[in-house]
Design a protein around this motif. Structure first.
Motif, PDB file in Angstrom:
ATOM      1  N   TRP A  93       0.625  -1.261   0.032  1.00  0.00           N
ATOM      2  CA  TRP A  93       0.108  -0.156   0.067  1.00  0.00           C
ATOM      3  C   TRP A  93       0.984   1.303  -0.060  1.00  0.00           C
ATOM      4  CZ3 TRP A  93      -0.812  -4.348   3.081  1.00  0.00           C
ATOM      5  CH2 TRP A  93      -1.763  -5.008   2.507  1.00  0.00           C
ATOM      6  N   SER A  94       1.862   1.425  -1.072  1.00  0.00           N
ATOM      7  CA  SER A  94       2.625   2.630  -0.959  1.00  0.00           C
ATOM      8  C   SER A  94       3.046   2.527  -2.308  1.00  0.00           C
ATOM      9  CB  SER A  94       3.851   2.431  -0.267  1.00  0.00           C
ATOM     10  OG  SER A  94       4.958   1.585  -0.628  1.00  0.00           O
ATOM     11  N   SER A  95       3.628   3.796  -2.779  1.00  0.00           N
ATOM     12  CA  SER A  95       4.493   3.868  -4.249  1.00  0.00           C
ATOM     13  C   SER A  95       5.524   3.109  -4.498  1.00  0.00           C
ATOM     14  CB  SER A  95       4.352   5.128  -4.503  1.00  0.00           C
ATOM     15  OG  SER A  95       4.941   6.058  -3.354  1.00  0.00           O
ATOM     16  N   LEU A  96       6.318   2.612  -3.423  1.00  0.00           N
ATOM     17  CA  LEU A  96       7.517   2.000  -3.644  1.00  0.00           C
ATOM     18  C   LEU A  96       7.730   1.208  -4.806  1.00  0.00           C
ATOM     19  CD1 LEU A  96      10.360   1.643  -2.513  1.00  0.00           C
ATOM     20  CD2 LEU A  96       9.740  -0.054  -0.923  1.00  0.00           C
ATOM     21  N   GLY A  97       6.730   0.119  -4.800  1.00  0.00           N
ATOM     22  CA  GLY A  97       6.864  -0.743  -5.834  1.00  0.00           C
ATOM     23  C   GLY A  97       6.971   0.009  -7.315  1.00  0.00           C
ATOM     24  N   ALA A  98       6.130   1.075  -7.460  1.00  0.00           N
ATOM     25  CA  ALA A  98       5.962   1.519  -8.990  1.00  0.00           C
ATOM     26  C   ALA A  98       7.194   2.286  -9.134  1.00  0.00           C
ATOM     27  CB  ALA A  98       4.858   2.957  -8.643  1.00  0.00           C
ATOM     28  N   HIS A  99       7.992   2.946  -8.000  1.00  0.00           N
ATOM     29  CA  HIS A  99       9.148   3.771  -8.051  1.00  0.00           C
ATOM     30  C   HIS A  99      10.308   2.812  -8.485  1.00  0.00           C
ATOM     31  CE1 HIS A  99       6.912   7.048  -5.797  1.00  0.00           C
ATOM     32  NE2 HIS A  99       6.769   7.376  -7.161  1.00  0.00           N
ATOM     33  N   VAL A 100      10.316   1.596  -8.206  1.00  0.00           N
ATOM     34  CA  VAL A 100      11.358   0.580  -8.417  1.00  0.00           C
ATOM     35  C   VAL A 100      11.066  -0.404  -9.359  1.00  0.00           C
ATOM     36  CG1 VAL A 100      12.538   1.192  -6.181  1.00  0.00           C
ATOM     37  CG2 VAL A 100      10.924  -0.858  -6.464  1.00  0.00           C
ATOM     38  N   GLY A 101       9.939  -0.229  -9.991  1.00  0.00           N
ATOM     39  CA  GLY A 101       9.433  -1.329 -11.283  1.00  0.00           C
ATOM     40  C   GLY A 101       9.150  -2.688 -10.826  1.00  0.00           C
ATOM     41  N   GLU A 102       8.758  -2.930  -9.470  1.00  0.00           N
ATOM     42  CA  GLU A 102       8.199  -3.984  -8.976  1.00  0.00           C
ATOM     43  C   GLU A 102       6.450  -4.010  -9.187  1.00  0.00           C
ATOM     44  OE1 GLU A 102       9.415  -5.397  -5.485  1.00  0.00           O
ATOM     45  OE2 GLU A 102      11.554  -5.026  -5.712  1.00  0.00           O
ATOM     46  N   ASN A 130      17.889   8.082 -18.186  1.00  0.00           N
ATOM     47  CA  ASN A 130      17.150   8.298 -19.576  1.00  0.00           C
ATOM     48  C   ASN A 130      16.256   7.090 -19.954  1.00  0.00           C
ATOM     49  OD1 ASN A 130      18.821  10.748 -19.980  1.00  0.00           O
ATOM     50  ND2 ASN A 130      20.433   9.864 -20.751  1.00  0.00           N
ATOM     51  N   THR A 131      16.371   6.085 -19.076  1.00  0.00           N
ATOM     52  CA  THR A 131      15.256   5.101 -19.568  1.00  0.00           C
ATOM     53  C   THR A 131      14.585   4.730 -18.247  1.00  0.00           C
ATOM     54  OG1 THR A 131      16.856   3.401 -18.965  1.00  0.00           O
ATOM     55  CG2 THR A 131      17.069   4.155 -21.453  1.00  0.00           C
ATOM     56  N   PRO A 132      13.449   3.775 -18.350  1.00  0.00           N
ATOM     57  CA  PRO A 132      12.839   3.584 -17.196  1.00  0.00           C
ATOM     58  C   PRO A 132      13.528   2.896 -16.281  1.00  0.00           C
ATOM     59  CG  PRO A 132      11.070   3.324 -18.916  1.00  0.00           C
ATOM     60  CD  PRO A 132      12.686   3.585 -19.556  1.00  0.00           C
ATOM     61  N   PHE A 133      14.407   1.780 -16.888  1.00  0.00           N
ATOM     62  CA  PHE A 133      15.490   0.988 -15.917  1.00  0.00           C
ATOM     63  C   PHE A 133      16.320   1.765 -15.144  1.00  0.00           C
ATOM     64  CE2 PHE A 133      13.958  -1.822 -19.513  1.00  0.00           C
ATOM     65  CZ  PHE A 133      13.216  -2.683 -18.763  1.00  0.00           C
ATOM     66  N   ALA A 134      16.945   2.953 -16.027  1.00  0.00           N
ATOM     67  CA  ALA A 134      17.772   3.577 -15.203  1.00  0.00           C
ATOM     68  C   ALA A 134      17.287   4.563 -14.113  1.00  0.00           C
ATOM     69  CB  ALA A 134      18.462   4.743 -16.258  1.00  0.00           C
ATOM     70  N   ARG A 135      16.227   4.958 -14.209  1.00  0.00           N
ATOM     71  CA  ARG A 135      15.513   5.935 -13.174  1.00  0.00           C
ATOM     72  C   ARG A 135      15.152   4.885 -12.392  1.00  0.00           C
ATOM     73  NH1 ARG A 135      13.420   8.258 -17.991  1.00  0.00           N
ATOM     74  NH2 ARG A 135      11.522   6.787 -18.104  1.00  0.00           N
ATOM     75  N   GLU A 136      14.726   3.433 -12.485  1.00  0.00           N
ATOM     76  CA  GLU A 136      14.292   2.725 -11.229  1.00  0.00           C
ATOM     77  C   GLU A 136      15.659   2.237 -10.554  1.00  0.00           C
ATOM     78  OE1 GLU A 136      12.463  -0.113 -13.409  1.00  0.00           O
ATOM     79  OE2 GLU A 136      10.631   1.041 -13.795  1.00  0.00           O
ATOM     80  N   ALA A 137      16.542   2.008 -11.132  1.00  0.00           N
ATOM     81  CA  ALA A 137      18.005   1.790 -10.502  1.00  0.00           C
ATOM     82  C   ALA A 137      18.447   3.022  -9.737  1.00  0.00           C
ATOM     83  CB  ALA A 137      18.825   1.507 -11.524  1.00  0.00           C
TER      84      ALA A 137
END
Length: 240
Positions: A144-153, A175-182
């Motif tokens: 019940w938080s935004s953590l999963g969305a921010h790290v791509g889970e 520059n990419t979703p993976f880079a932002r999540e990392a």
């Protein structure tokens, strides 16, 4: 003494906290938290407010929002509190005794202006790690938080898509979703200092702002009101 009006700077991010009333846990059960998230998504469709981060805990809700007006901020958060409130019945000896309704939330919600940029990321980490601080999360992100969305889970993303929009600071992490999540995961792993957490908490409790000295001074000039905690102790006397 009249209560000071809530401070809101439209178009900028605000940290928001709803606290449960003493002895209450309005979101203790998973189904209550799930309904709260549904209500939150529905509420976002009715106001001009962007949601950047959230954490729904048994006795508190933390949000990072960008409202387009002070009215939108209050309307959205007060609507969440009103819809998630529940009546708590006191023991009754007879059916004719009126139901005692006790408040679910403690007074007004708390809010604080957040400086764009690094402080927005700091506030996001503080929110996404709220369940950890409360001893609620396990091996997986708190559902019940935004953590999963921010790290791509994907398995931990109950709120996604248009309802959850990252601030500009998050986009600078790569520059990419993976880079932002990392990049964001790295900030999560670094955590926050006690000073940072103390500043966020103090700003919320006092309805002020968080940011560097230059930003806070500029906002005080722009708004004409104090947005930093006053120095402790009595004012220094000028002796002729």
């Amino acid at each position: 003494m009249a209560r000071q009006a809530r401070f809101c700077s439209p178009g900028r991010a605000h940290l928001v906290r709803l606290h449960a009333a003493q002895g209450a846990s309005p979101l203790a059960a998973p189904d209550q938290r799930a309904r709260f998230l549904q209500t939150m998504v529905q509420g976002l469709a009715q106001v001009s407010v962007r949601l950047h981060a959230y954490a729904v805990l048994p006795d508190a809700v933390l949000l990072l929002l960008t409202p387009q007006s002070a009215e939108d901020l209050s309307r959205f958060v007060q609507g969440l509190a009103r819809r998630s409130s529940r009546a708590r019945q006191a023991p009754q000896a007879e059916a004719s005794v009126p139901v005692s309704r006790e408040p679910a939330w403690a007074g007004r919600f708390q809010s604080a202006l957040v400086q764009p940029g690094d402080w927005e990321l700091t506030a996001m980490v503080w929110i996404d790690r709220a369940a950890d601080r409360a001893g609620l999360s396990g091996a997986s992100p708190w559902l019940w938080s935004s953590l999963g969305a921010h790290v791509g889970e994907a398995q931990a993303m109950p709120v996604r898509g248009p309802a959850l929009s990252a601030p500009e600071a998050y986009w600078t992490l790569g520059n990419t979703p993976f880079a932002r999540e990392a990049g964001y995961r790295e900030r999560l792993d670094q955590g926050l200092t006690a000073v940072q957490m103390g500043e966020l908490d103090a700003a919320l409790r006092r309805g002020l702002a968080v940011g560097d000295d230059f930003f806070l001074r500029q906002m005080e000039i722009e708004t004409g009101r104090r947005l930093q905690a006053a120095p402790r102790g009595r004012p220094r006397m000028n002796v002729a």
